[in-house]
Design an enzyme around this catalytic site. Structure first.
Site, short mmCIF file in Angstrom:
data_model
loop_
_atom_site.label_atom_id
_atom_site.label_comp_id
_atom_site.label_asym_id
_atom_site.label_seq_id
_atom_site.Cartn_x
_atom_site.Cartn_y
_atom_site.Cartn_z
N THR A 140 -8.46 3.52 -15.68
CA THR A 140 -7.39 4.47 -16.01
C THR A 140 -6.43 4.60 -14.84
OG1 THR A 140 -8.91 5.64 -17.45
CG2 THR A 140 -6.93 6.85 -16.77
N CYS A 171 -8.95 0.45 11.15
CA CYS A 171 -10.19 -0.09 10.60
C CYS A 171 -11.20 -0.45 11.68
CB CYS A 171 -9.89 -1.33 9.76
SG CYS A 171 -8.72 -0.99 8.49
N SER A 174 0.85 -1.19 0.00
CA SER A 174 0.00 0.00 0.00
C SER A 174 0.88 1.24 0.00
CB SER A 174 -0.87 -0.03 1.26
OG SER A 174 -1.61 1.17 1.35
N1 PLP Z 1 -2.99 -4.98 5.11
C1 PLP Z 1 -2.40 -4.48 6.20
C2 PLP Z 1 -1.48 -5.34 6.98
C3 PLP Z 1 -2.65 -3.17 6.60
O1 PLP Z 1 -2.07 -2.68 7.69
C4 PLP Z 1 -3.54 -2.38 5.82
C5 PLP Z 1 -3.88 -1.02 6.24
O2 PLP Z 1 -4.12 -0.76 7.40
C6 PLP Z 1 -4.12 -2.95 4.68
C7 PLP Z 1 -3.82 -4.25 4.37
C8 PLP Z 1 -5.06 -2.18 3.82
O3 PLP Z 1 -4.36 -1.20 3.09
P1 PLP Z 1 -5.13 -0.10 2.25
O4 PLP Z 1 -5.49 0.98 3.19
O5 PLP Z 1 -4.14 0.34 1.20
O6 PLP Z 1 -6.31 -0.75 1.64
#
Ligand code: PLP
Length: 375
Positions: A234, A321, A196
């Protein structure tokens, strides 16, 4: 108010050099990379150059790098794209990010079999259970490189070996590892990896799925011919250019940045563990340099984060999250913590820009908060 930001596992600010690289692609070079005229071809060149730089840094081929909108998309793509009628079993762990866990639960409802591996008290995946769980119909093993809540680094090379011996593709969510651990996939046996941008000082809304050329998976986004017809839409060019700069910077500076971050982390951790009722969650040795995850016992629930916020301190209870929800962390539950320890976790995620002065201020306010919120 001056903010003290210690929530880098949640997101990071864009660095000046990254922003500088991006600017021309937001203003002058805005053409669609699929357009055939000169301006479009300049965009195409920037896009492919970004891919080449990332691939080189990772020790893979450029055609194995796919740009996505975020790591959540990368994780959804690999999990959804790999299962078939015959290969309909996925092995993952109980401590994955929701982008893996929830996608697996979605697939489970559609008839895909999911094995959620246990972890031990330190947060490490049970390798024997992994070995015993692999079956004829196993499509994929997906285990995160490093955990986003407790920072524990999983035994990736051992997992890789097990999967390689049994000829099962192995995917790892390396979102939190990038920039903290040097990653090179040359001579490794990793089939797919998710990244990410916004965790490594690139913008939000851009990610990567590394897909080995030996792995064939279904497309996830259907539409135009972008990303070698595998991921339509895109391209988010300016962000991709920024991600490429952030990615290579993160990889090049990993040793220096990790060393400084680790020293500050250990300084903070020693002081925090002197406070009564404070304990560390997850292995101290095999964890990301910037991660502290503590449980604080005998204080009022959910009050510490707002208390710290009143002094401009940005620290989370756990993953962004699940912030704001009263539900206890699935990661800490998997470690087998007591009910009391599940009540008040705190994740401090520092980076190389944090200072000792900031650390002292945070520790002082934390001590005050713990005293004030005593129950
Ligand atoms: N995987 C892990 C281990 C993460 O810490 C996160 C973000 O908190 C993600 C996936 C999700 O990333 P993105 O925000 O780019 O969807």
């Amino acid at each position: 108010m001056k903010y003290i930001y210690m929530d880098n596992a949640s997101t990071t600010s864009i660095s000046d050099v990254v922003l500088e690289e991006m600017m021309p692609y937001l203003k002058e070079n805005y053409a669609n990379p699929s357009s055939l005229y000169t301006l479009g071809q300049k965009s195409r060149a920037a896009l492919e150059n970004s891919r080449i730089k990332i691939a080189k840094s990772l020790g893979v081929k450029a055609k194995e790098i796919y740009f996505t909108s975020c790591a959540t998309e990368s994780n959804n793509w690999i999990l959804n794209g790999i299962v078939t009628k015959e290969k309909n079993h996925i092995i993952t762990s109980k401590i994955e990010h929701p982008a893996i866990i929830e996608t697996c639960k979605f697939l489970e409802k559609k008839g895909i079999e999911i094995t959620f591996l246990n972890v031990d008290r330190n947060g490490f995946v049970d390798l024997e259970e992994l070995n015993n769980s692999i079956k004829e119909n196993t499509a994929l093993v997906s285990i995160m490189y490093a955990n986003n809540e407790i920072g524990v680094v999983e035994p990736i090379e051992e997992i890789e070996k097990i999967c390689h011996n049994k000829k099962i593709p192995f995917h790892t969510d390396a979102v939190q590892a990038l920039g903290n651990i040097k990653l090179n996939l040359k001579d490794r046996n990793i089939s797919a990896m998710s990244f990410s941008g916004h965790k490594i000082r690139a913008p939000k809304g851009v990610g990567i799925l590394y897909l080995s050329e030996n792995l064939n998976i279904e497309n996830f986004m259907h539409g135009g011919a972008q990303e070698r017809r595998k991921r339509a839409g895109t391209e988010n060019l300016a962000s991709i250019v920024g991600l490429s700069k952030a990615f290579t910077d993160a990889q090049e500076n990993v040793e220096k940045n990790s060393k400084n971050t680790l020293e500050l982390r250990e300084y903070m951790l020693d002081k925090l563990l002197e406070i009564e009722g404070v304990s560390l969650n997850g292995s101290r040795e095999k964890r990301l340099p910037g991660n502290i995850n503590i449980s604080i016992e005998n204080i009022k629930e959910q009050m510490l984060v707002p208390f710290l916020d009143s002094f401009g301190i940005c620290i989370s209870q756990g993953s962004a999250c699940s912030a704001g929800s009263l539900e206890k962390s699935h990661v800490l539950k998997a470690l087998g913590l007591s009910e009391e320890k599940l009540k008040n976790p705190l994740r401090i995620s520092i980076n190389y820009e944090n200072t000792y002065e900031e650390a002292d201020f945070v520790i002082e306010k934390l001590k005050n908060g713990i005293k004030k919120l005593n129950r």
